[in-house]
Design an enzyme around this catalytic site. Structure first.
Site, mmCIF file in Angstrom:
data_model
loop_
_atom_site.group_PDB
_atom_site.id
_atom_site.type_symbol
_atom_site.label_atom_id
_atom_site.label_comp_id
_atom_site.label_asym_id
_atom_site.label_seq_id
_atom_site.Cartn_x
_atom_site.Cartn_y
_atom_site.Cartn_z
ATOM 1 N N ARG A 40 -18.916 2.560 -45.857
ATOM 2 C CA ARG A 40 -17.892 2.940 -44.882
ATOM 3 C C ARG A 40 -16.833 3.846 -45.504
ATOM 4 N NH1 ARG A 40 -17.372 -2.877 -41.673
ATOM 5 N NH2 ARG A 40 -19.002 -2.427 -40.143
ATOM 6 N N LYS A 205 -28.012 -14.745 -33.403
ATOM 7 C CA LYS A 205 -27.907 -15.353 -32.077
ATOM 8 C C LYS A 205 -28.355 -14.435 -30.952
ATOM 9 C CE LYS A 205 -23.969 -18.298 -33.333
ATOM 10 N NZ LYS A 205 -22.560 -18.645 -33.007
ATOM 11 N N GLY A 355 -23.535 -2.561 -39.227
ATOM 12 C CA GLY A 355 -23.466 -3.968 -39.572
ATOM 13 C C GLY A 355 -24.423 -4.373 -40.672
ATOM 14 N N GLY A 379 -20.804 -3.643 -34.120
ATOM 15 C CA GLY A 379 -20.284 -4.109 -32.836
ATOM 16 C C GLY A 379 -20.017 -2.981 -31.868
#
Length: 398
Positions: A40, A205, A355, A379
């Site tokens: 990043r 998830k 991510g 995200g």
């Protein structure tokens, strides 16, 4: 929206430019203060170098982690300032606060072509406050530092935070090259993907990825599901999953998705099942119909890796978000590596959705240039593909 090129064309020598960067880098758990992936930081370099070399007085701001609105040594950006200076090949001034006396003095002392990094924005409760007045007051103080604002923090544009949403309302604002590139790429894979279009999703998830699955399912030829989230789908098919990750409340949702997909959702056929969550745990490859009750799946198996690689092979567009297993532990990295390597070989356009997927590419030593695009915002990427309005992008468009 106006761009960094527009700002540079107006002339920035001697002007103070506030750059919202995403320097939320991960650190080595065994060596506090040592950055484990500087991707990043490297991503924002072109913007910082362009402004520095044009004579701007560059004020960089970022968040790191999730401090509770007050200073916390665990989340200081000081090590990032050191790494940023190494990457820039020039000194970076560091302020030990965000809008306090040290920051104000550092801003006032900046010279043409110098770069200053403020301390973690989230050390101030105003950065993330849901109260518009509290957030606005912090934004007023940040905006007072500069003449212009550049957002090159794509990883934060889905947050309605002071430095992302409120500061650009107070200053002439411009999109950095990274933000422009990210939006361009995501628009391409969400609106005009070349077919066949394959999406590869992993992670823990189903609930975290449900909205993006629902948004993309009508557009894709195949949707491959690995990682911890695959076990809820497998349970929906009637398989027992032992001690594997399971969202019981999502089983019926997964069953509905499988029915809607009419065979386009591809699930693992074997997994690496371990006695416990540890690199030293006893483990072996088992069919998804034979997962022992006392074991948990920590990676997709070799047959699944081949199945997924075959599904990816003919694609013209691939979007990948989420690892296939616990790639940080060597015994459970093969699935992620195998699928990632298959993605690099397609005759088409591939996007790594930020991510953990981007971290996996670097951790596993894969060739970053072999992918069409590696996003800096997991995200933000998902929310864009879900069709949500990203506050940071909306602010730049005003």
């Amino acid at each position: 929206m106006k761009t960094l090129d527009d700002l540079l064309g107006e002339g920035v020598s001697g002007r103070r430019v506030f750059v919202r960067a995403d320097l939320n880098v991960p650190f080595d758990k065994a060596n506090p203060g040592v950055i484990s992936d500087d991707g990043r930081a490297r991503a924002v370099l072109p913007t910082l170098i362009a402004l520095r070399d044009a004579g701007a007085r560059v004020i960089v701001a970022s968040h790191l982690g999730r401090p509770k609105g007050a200073p916390d040594p665990k989340f200081t950006l000081r090590p990032v300032a050191t790494r940023l200076a190494e990457l820039l090949g020039s000194s970076v001034v560091f302020a030990d606060d965000t809008v306090g006396p040290e920051a104000k003095q550092a801003v006032e002392s900046l010279q043409d072509g110098q770069v200053l990094l403020l301390e973690n924005l989230r050390f101030n409760e105003g950065e993330t406050s849901k109260d518009d007045a509290v957030r606005g007051a912090f934004a007023d103080e940040l905006a007072a530092f500069a003449d212009s604002y550049v957002d090159d923090a794509f990883g934060a544009v889905h947050r309605k935070h002071a430095s992302v949403y409120d500061v650009p309302a107070r200053l002439p604002h411009y999109a950095g090259g990274l933000v422009l590139k990210e939006v361009e790429v995501l628009r391409k894979v969400s609106e005009t993907p070349e077919q066949p279009y394959v999406v590869v999703l992993g992670g823990s998830k189903v609930s975290d990825k449900l909205a993006v699955i629902q948004a993309l399912l009508p557009k894709v030829d195949k949707l491959l599901v690995g990682g911890g989230m695959c076990f809820t789908f497998l349970k929906a098919q009637g398989h027992e999953v032992g001690k594997s990750l399971l969202e019981a409340e999502m089983i019926s949702v997964c069953a509905d998705l499988l029915e809607q997909a009419q065979g386009r959702i591809v699930l693992p056929v074997d997994v690496v099942a371990a006695a416990e969550f540890s690199a030293d745990a006893a483990h072996d490859v088992v069919s998804v119909s034979e997962i022992p009750a006392d074991r948990l799946g920590l990676d997709i198996g070799p047959e699944s890796t081949s199945l997924f690689a075959e599904a990816v092979a003919g694609a013209k567009t691939v979007f990948w978000n989420g690892p296939m297993g616990v790639f940080e532990l060597a015994p459970f990295a093969a699935g992620t590596r195998g699928v990632a390597e298959a993605i690099t070989k397609i005759d088409g356009f591939s996007v790594v959705g930020g991510g953990d997927s981007a971290a996996a590419v670097r951790t596993l030593g894969l060739d970053e240039s072999a992918f069409g695009h590696i996003s800096t915002g997991g995200g933000a990427s998902l929310e864009y593909l879900e069709g949500k309005t990203l506050p940071g992008v909306a602010a730049l468009e005003k």
